[in-house]
Scaffold this active site. Structure first.
Site, PDB file in Angstrom:
ATOM      1  N   SER A  13      88.874  65.669 -61.225  1.00  0.00           N
ATOM      2  CA  SER A  13      87.715  66.678 -60.390  1.00  0.00           C
ATOM      3  C   SER A  13      86.304  66.129 -61.587  1.00  0.00           C
ATOM      4  O   SER A  13      85.315  66.377 -62.019  1.00  0.00           O
ATOM      5  CB  SER A  13      87.808  67.837 -60.587  1.00  0.00           C
ATOM      6  OG  SER A  13      87.805  68.373 -61.726  1.00  0.00           O
ATOM      7  N   MET A  90      97.682  62.706 -68.876  1.00  0.00           N
ATOM      8  CA  MET A  90      98.492  63.669 -69.455  1.00  0.00           C
ATOM      9  C   MET A  90      98.986  62.913 -70.331  1.00  0.00           C
ATOM     10  O   MET A  90     101.297  63.368 -70.750  1.00  0.00           O
ATOM     11  CB  MET A  90      99.922  64.641 -67.918  1.00  0.00           C
ATOM     12  CG  MET A  90      98.684  65.070 -67.264  1.00  0.00           C
ATOM     13  SD  MET A  90      97.725  66.649 -67.634  1.00  0.00           S
ATOM     14  CE  MET A  90      99.011  67.814 -68.483  1.00  0.00           C
ATOM     15  N   ARG A  91      98.890  62.361 -71.042  1.00  0.00           N
ATOM     16  CA  ARG A  91     100.386  61.441 -71.452  1.00  0.00           C
ATOM     17  C   ARG A  91      99.527  61.223 -72.905  1.00  0.00           C
ATOM     18  O   ARG A  91      98.148  61.761 -72.875  1.00  0.00           O
ATOM     19  CB  ARG A  91     100.398  59.645 -71.407  1.00  0.00           C
ATOM     20  CG  ARG A  91     101.778  60.163 -70.460  1.00  0.00           C
ATOM     21  CD  ARG A  91     101.657  58.883 -70.026  1.00  0.00           C
ATOM     22  NE  ARG A  91     102.833  58.878 -68.523  1.00  0.00           N
ATOM     23  CZ  ARG A  91     104.244  59.348 -68.487  1.00  0.00           C
ATOM     24  NH1 ARG A  91     104.822  59.532 -70.173  1.00  0.00           N
ATOM     25  NH2 ARG A  91     104.623  58.935 -67.711  1.00  0.00           N
ATOM     26  N   HIS A 109      89.036  68.773 -73.197  1.00  0.00           N
ATOM     27  CA  HIS A 109      90.409  69.396 -73.502  1.00  0.00           C
ATOM     28  C   HIS A 109      89.647  70.920 -72.951  1.00  0.00           C
ATOM     29  O   HIS A 109      88.573  71.588 -73.549  1.00  0.00           O
ATOM     30  CB  HIS A 109      90.705  69.458 -74.990  1.00  0.00           C
ATOM     31  CG  HIS A 109      91.764  70.527 -74.841  1.00  0.00           C
ATOM     32  ND1 HIS A 109      93.213  70.193 -74.164  1.00  0.00           N
ATOM     33  CD2 HIS A 109      92.090  71.869 -75.302  1.00  0.00           C
ATOM     34  CE1 HIS A 109      94.383  71.284 -74.473  1.00  0.00           C
ATOM     35  NE2 HIS A 109      93.372  72.250 -75.188  1.00  0.00           N
ATOM     36  N   GLU A 174      82.873  71.438 -68.285  1.00  0.00           N
ATOM     37  CA  GLU A 174      83.767  70.311 -68.456  1.00  0.00           C
ATOM     38  C   GLU A 174      83.159  68.932 -67.402  1.00  0.00           C
ATOM     39  O   GLU A 174      82.702  68.265 -67.754  1.00  0.00           O
ATOM     40  CB  GLU A 174      85.283  70.322 -68.241  1.00  0.00           C
ATOM     41  CG  GLU A 174      86.170  71.153 -68.701  1.00  0.00           C
ATOM     42  CD  GLU A 174      87.315  71.007 -68.455  1.00  0.00           C
ATOM     43  OE1 GLU A 174      87.955  69.852 -67.931  1.00  0.00           O
ATOM     44  OE2 GLU A 174      88.509  72.080 -67.957  1.00  0.00           O
TER      45      GLU A 174
HETATM   46  C1  GRF Z   1      90.549  69.322 -66.989  1.00  0.00           C
HETATM   47  O1  GRF Z   1      90.705  70.755 -67.011  1.00  0.00           O
HETATM   48  C2  GRF Z   1      90.622  68.971 -68.487  1.00  0.00           C
HETATM   49  O2  GRF Z   1      90.441  69.637 -69.506  1.00  0.00           O
HETATM   50  C3  GRF Z   1      92.335  68.361 -68.557  1.00  0.00           C
HETATM   51  O3  GRF Z   1      93.395  68.246 -67.999  1.00  0.00           O
HETATM   52  C4  GRF Z   1      92.149  68.993 -66.371  1.00  0.00           C
HETATM   53  C5  GRF Z   1      92.053  67.323 -65.791  1.00  0.00           C
HETATM   54  O4  GRF Z   1      91.544  68.147 -63.994  1.00  0.00           O
HETATM   55  N1  GRF Z   1      92.642  67.171 -69.749  1.00  0.00           N
HETATM   56  P1  GRF Z   1      91.007  67.049 -63.717  1.00  0.00           P
HETATM   57  O5  GRF Z   1      92.257  65.842 -62.939  1.00  0.00           O
HETATM   58  O6  GRF Z   1      89.441  66.221 -63.840  1.00  0.00           O
HETATM   59  O7  GRF Z   1      90.440  67.822 -62.136  1.00  0.00           O
END
Ligand code: GRF
Length: 216
Positions: A13, A90-91, A109, A174
């Protein structure tokens, strides 16, 4: 025009918010490449829908983390990427990868770092009983969610909040601060002095909580 690359692992997103910002002319950057380490990431559907170049690069295809990261860096470099945006990637990236793009890797974050670093930041905030949380766009260094902040947005934590409801509230911010930050880089307004990141011309001090959200 600033050439950007986005690294994702999941829903995408935040990637969508960047694609929308570019389409609407609010971000003056070109999205050269999206890399996902997860072939199932919904982010890839978004790329297909919007005609954005993407590559799946899986960790398991490589013997070492170093080789995996090199492959990603090479793809990004081949497309002339100047700014790398981690949007739900996620790494943890090593110094070696970061050295390919000095001071030009940013991450979003879902907490006000240094509070609630690592996984499930929104759940951590609810379980801690925090009254305020939020999100941070920061420069990436070797620490986990510990690099110098560029911009932070604050949201209240309500007594009835669950991790999910707080995550939703934070996510809407975000989607504002990440595109805004990319535009600041595109405008070449981001100055880095050690741990202090300053956006030239930002109205620091005028707005008590969410500073300098000019367009998003
Ligand atoms: C978000 O909450 C971001 O802050 C975190 O991972 C999530 C990713 O969401 N690092 P998306 O894949 O951008 O929807």
């Amino acid at each position: 025009m600033l050439r950007i690359g986005v690294l994702v692992s999941g829903r995408g997103s935040n990637l969508q918010a960047i694609m929308d910002g570019i389409r609407e002319g609010k971000i003056e950057a070109s999205l050269e490449l999206v890399i996902s380490d997860n072939p199932q990431a919904y982010a890839l559907e978004r790329c297909k829908k919007h005609g954005v170049n993407f590559k799946v690069i899986e960790r398991k295809s490589f013997k070492t983390k170093k080789d995996f990261e090199r492959a990603m860096a090479q793809e990004l470099k081949e497309r002339g990427v100047e700014l790398v945006v981690l949007a739900g990637f996620m790494r943890i990236l090593s110094k070696e990868f970061l050295n390919f793009f000095p001071e030009r890797v940013i991450n979003i974050h879902p907490s006000l770092i240094p509070a609630f670093q690592g996984l499930e930041a929104q759940r951590q905030a609810v379980e801690f009983g925090a009254k305020l949380s939020g999100c941070t766009v920061h420069l990436v260094d070797e620490s986990v969610d510990g690099g110098p902040p560029i911009v932070q947005a604050v949201v209240p934590v309500l007594p009835e909040d669950t991790a999910e409801s707080l995550a939703d509230r934070i996510l809407s911010y975000e989607h504002r601060i990440l595109p805004q930050t990319v535009q600041w880089f595109a405008e070449r307004r981001v100055k880095i002095e050690g741990r202090k990141v300053i956006v030239e011309g930002a109205r620091y001090g005028e707005v008590p909580i969410n500073p300098a959200l000019e367009r998003f």
